[in-house]
Design a protein around this motif. Structure first.
Motif, PDB file in Angstrom:
ATOM      1  N   MET A   1       0.839  -1.167   0.000  1.00  0.00           N
ATOM      2  CA  MET A   1       0.000   0.000   0.000  1.00  0.00           C
ATOM      3  C   MET A   1       0.889   1.237   0.000  1.00  0.00           C
ATOM      4  SD  MET A   1      -2.542   1.119   3.124  1.00  0.00           S
ATOM      5  CE  MET A   1      -2.141  -0.405   3.895  1.00  0.00           C
ATOM      6  N   LYS A   2       0.579   2.149  -0.905  1.00  0.00           N
ATOM      7  CA  LYS A   2       1.359   3.373  -1.008  1.00  0.00           C
ATOM      8  C   LYS A   2       0.764   4.499  -0.169  1.00  0.00           C
ATOM      9  CE  LYS A   2       3.223   2.499  -5.588  1.00  0.00           C
ATOM     10  NZ  LYS A   2       3.338   2.963  -6.960  1.00  0.00           N
ATOM     11  N   LEU A   3      -0.554   4.653  -0.231  1.00  0.00           N
ATOM     12  CA  LEU A   3      -1.220   5.743   0.475  1.00  0.00           C
ATOM     13  C   LEU A   3      -2.197   5.205   1.504  1.00  0.00           C
ATOM     14  CD1 LEU A   3      -2.167   8.089  -2.521  1.00  0.00           C
ATOM     15  CD2 LEU A   3      -0.154   8.211  -1.050  1.00  0.00           C
ATOM     16  N   GLY A  20     -10.977  15.055   4.114  1.00  0.00           N
ATOM     17  CA  GLY A  20     -10.257  13.795   3.975  1.00  0.00           C
ATOM     18  C   GLY A  20     -10.899  12.888   2.944  1.00  0.00           C
ATOM     19  N   LEU A  21     -12.219  12.828   2.970  1.00  0.00           N
ATOM     20  CA  LEU A  21     -12.934  12.011   1.988  1.00  0.00           C
ATOM     21  C   LEU A  21     -12.712  12.563   0.584  1.00  0.00           C
ATOM     22  CD1 LEU A  21     -14.827   9.704   1.278  1.00  0.00           C
ATOM     23  CD2 LEU A  21     -16.756  11.204   1.877  1.00  0.00           C
ATOM     24  N   ASP A  22     -12.743  13.879   0.430  1.00  0.00           N
ATOM     25  CA  ASP A  22     -12.477  14.488  -0.875  1.00  0.00           C
ATOM     26  C   ASP A  22     -11.070  14.142  -1.358  1.00  0.00           C
ATOM     27  OD1 ASP A  22     -14.997  15.651  -0.862  1.00  0.00           O
ATOM     28  OD2 ASP A  22     -14.272  17.639  -0.253  1.00  0.00           O
ATOM     29  N   ALA A  23     -10.100  14.216  -0.462  1.00  0.00           N
ATOM     30  CA  ALA A  23      -8.715  13.883  -0.823  1.00  0.00           C
ATOM     31  C   ALA A  23      -8.590  12.406  -1.210  1.00  0.00           C
ATOM     32  CB  ALA A  23      -7.774  14.204   0.337  1.00  0.00           C
ATOM     33  N   LEU A  24      -9.259  11.552  -0.472  1.00  0.00           N
ATOM     34  CA  LEU A  24      -9.244  10.114  -0.763  1.00  0.00           C
ATOM     35  C   LEU A  24      -9.800   9.837  -2.155  1.00  0.00           C
ATOM     36  CD1 LEU A  24      -9.139   7.067  -0.142  1.00  0.00           C
ATOM     37  CD2 LEU A  24     -11.232   7.361   1.181  1.00  0.00           C
ATOM     38  N   LEU A  25     -10.941  10.419  -2.454  1.00  0.00           N
ATOM     39  CA  LEU A  25     -11.551  10.191  -3.767  1.00  0.00           C
ATOM     40  C   LEU A  25     -10.704  10.790  -4.882  1.00  0.00           C
ATOM     41  CD1 LEU A  25     -15.303  10.734  -2.857  1.00  0.00           C
ATOM     42  CD2 LEU A  25     -14.076   8.569  -3.145  1.00  0.00           C
ATOM     43  N   THR A  28      -7.833   8.504  -5.958  1.00  0.00           N
ATOM     44  CA  THR A  28      -8.177   7.351  -6.794  1.00  0.00           C
ATOM     45  C   THR A  28      -7.947   7.640  -8.273  1.00  0.00           C
ATOM     46  OG1 THR A  28     -10.524   7.947  -6.968  1.00  0.00           O
ATOM     47  CG2 THR A  28      -9.876   6.508  -5.122  1.00  0.00           C
ATOM     48  N   ALA A  29      -7.903   8.902  -8.636  1.00  0.00           N
ATOM     49  CA  ALA A  29      -7.641   9.262 -10.028  1.00  0.00           C
ATOM     50  C   ALA A  29      -6.180   9.052 -10.405  1.00  0.00           C
ATOM     51  CB  ALA A  29      -8.039  10.717 -10.280  1.00  0.00           C
ATOM     52  N   PHE A  30      -5.304   9.000  -9.397  1.00  0.00           N
ATOM     53  CA  PHE A  30      -3.870   8.918  -9.647  1.00  0.00           C
ATOM     54  C   PHE A  30      -3.239   7.605  -9.218  1.00  0.00           C
ATOM     55  CE2 PHE A  30      -5.043  13.360  -8.934  1.00  0.00           C
ATOM     56  CZ  PHE A  30      -4.650  13.902 -10.148  1.00  0.00           C
ATOM     57  N   GLU A  33      -6.370   1.143  -7.100  1.00  0.00           N
ATOM     58  CA  GLU A  33      -7.129   0.933  -5.867  1.00  0.00           C
ATOM     59  C   GLU A  33      -6.373   0.081  -4.843  1.00  0.00           C
ATOM     60  OE1 GLU A  33      -8.353  -1.940  -9.011  1.00  0.00           O
ATOM     61  OE2 GLU A  33      -8.521   0.217  -8.940  1.00  0.00           O
ATOM     62  N   GLU A  34      -5.512  -0.816  -5.294  1.00  0.00           N
ATOM     63  CA  GLU A  34      -4.759  -1.639  -4.336  1.00  0.00           C
ATOM     64  C   GLU A  34      -3.641  -0.858  -3.649  1.00  0.00           C
ATOM     65  OE1 GLU A  34      -2.952  -2.391  -8.382  1.00  0.00           O
ATOM     66  OE2 GLU A  34      -4.967  -2.628  -7.645  1.00  0.00           O
ATOM     67  N   ASP A  35      -3.366   0.354  -4.141  1.00  0.00           N
ATOM     68  CA  ASP A  35      -2.339   1.202  -3.537  1.00  0.00           C
ATOM     69  C   ASP A  35      -2.902   2.101  -2.435  1.00  0.00           C
ATOM     70  OD1 ASP A  35      -0.371   0.193  -5.192  1.00  0.00           O
ATOM     71  OD2 ASP A  35      -0.576   1.798  -6.678  1.00  0.00           O
ATOM     72  N   ILE A  36      -4.209   2.022  -2.196  1.00  0.00           N
ATOM     73  CA  ILE A  36      -4.857   2.906  -1.228  1.00  0.00           C
ATOM     74  C   ILE A  36      -5.488   2.091  -0.107  1.00  0.00           C
ATOM     75  CG2 ILE A  36      -6.691   4.610  -0.883  1.00  0.00           C
ATOM     76  CD1 ILE A  36      -6.314   5.437  -3.799  1.00  0.00           C
TER      77      ILE A  36
END
Length: 119
Positions: A1-3, A20-25, A28-30, A33-36
């Motif tokens: 996991m990266k982030l 935080g939720l905005d930052a999380l979503l 996902t653009a960058f 999903e397995e990195d988060i």
């Protein structure tokens, strides 16, 4: 996991959890999903409590937006068992599914992330 996104604050009274939720979503653009990974500990578990009525506090209801984690295929979701016990909550009361783990395991998983964002 990266982030890793760590939610520690209650959802209402300030904008920290919503940001935080905005930052999380946005992440996902960058990232794949397995990195988060998403973690809920302390008052942060209250972000997942179903049946809230923030409009009574003149707050925006952003809690349902956490359901987008399913749409974005973010499967690494963890909730602190100790924090749930503190509020006398169980996983059936949460709006999304998350793996219930003890505080030590949660901290160990967080330490594996390259970057931790705390909200």
């Amino acid at each position: 996991m990266k982030l890793a996104f760590l939610f520690r604050t209650a959802p209402h009274g300030n904008a920290i959890s919503r940001e935080g939720l905005d930052a999380l979503l946005a992440a996902t653009a960058f990232c794949d999903e397995e990195d988060i990974g998403v973690f809920f500990i302390d008052d942060g578990v209250l972000n997942l409590l179903d049946g809230q009525n923030p409009e009574l506090l003149l707050q925006k209801d952003f809690i349902r937006t956490f359901k987008l984690l399913d749409l974005y295929d973010i499967e690494q979701r963890f909730v602190c068992a100790d924090s749930l016990d503190q509020y006398n909550l169980n996983t059936e009361q949460l709006i999304i599914s998350a793996e219930k783990i003890d505080r030590t395991s949660l901290i160990n998983k967080l330490s594996q992330a390259e970057k931790v964002f705390t909200f």
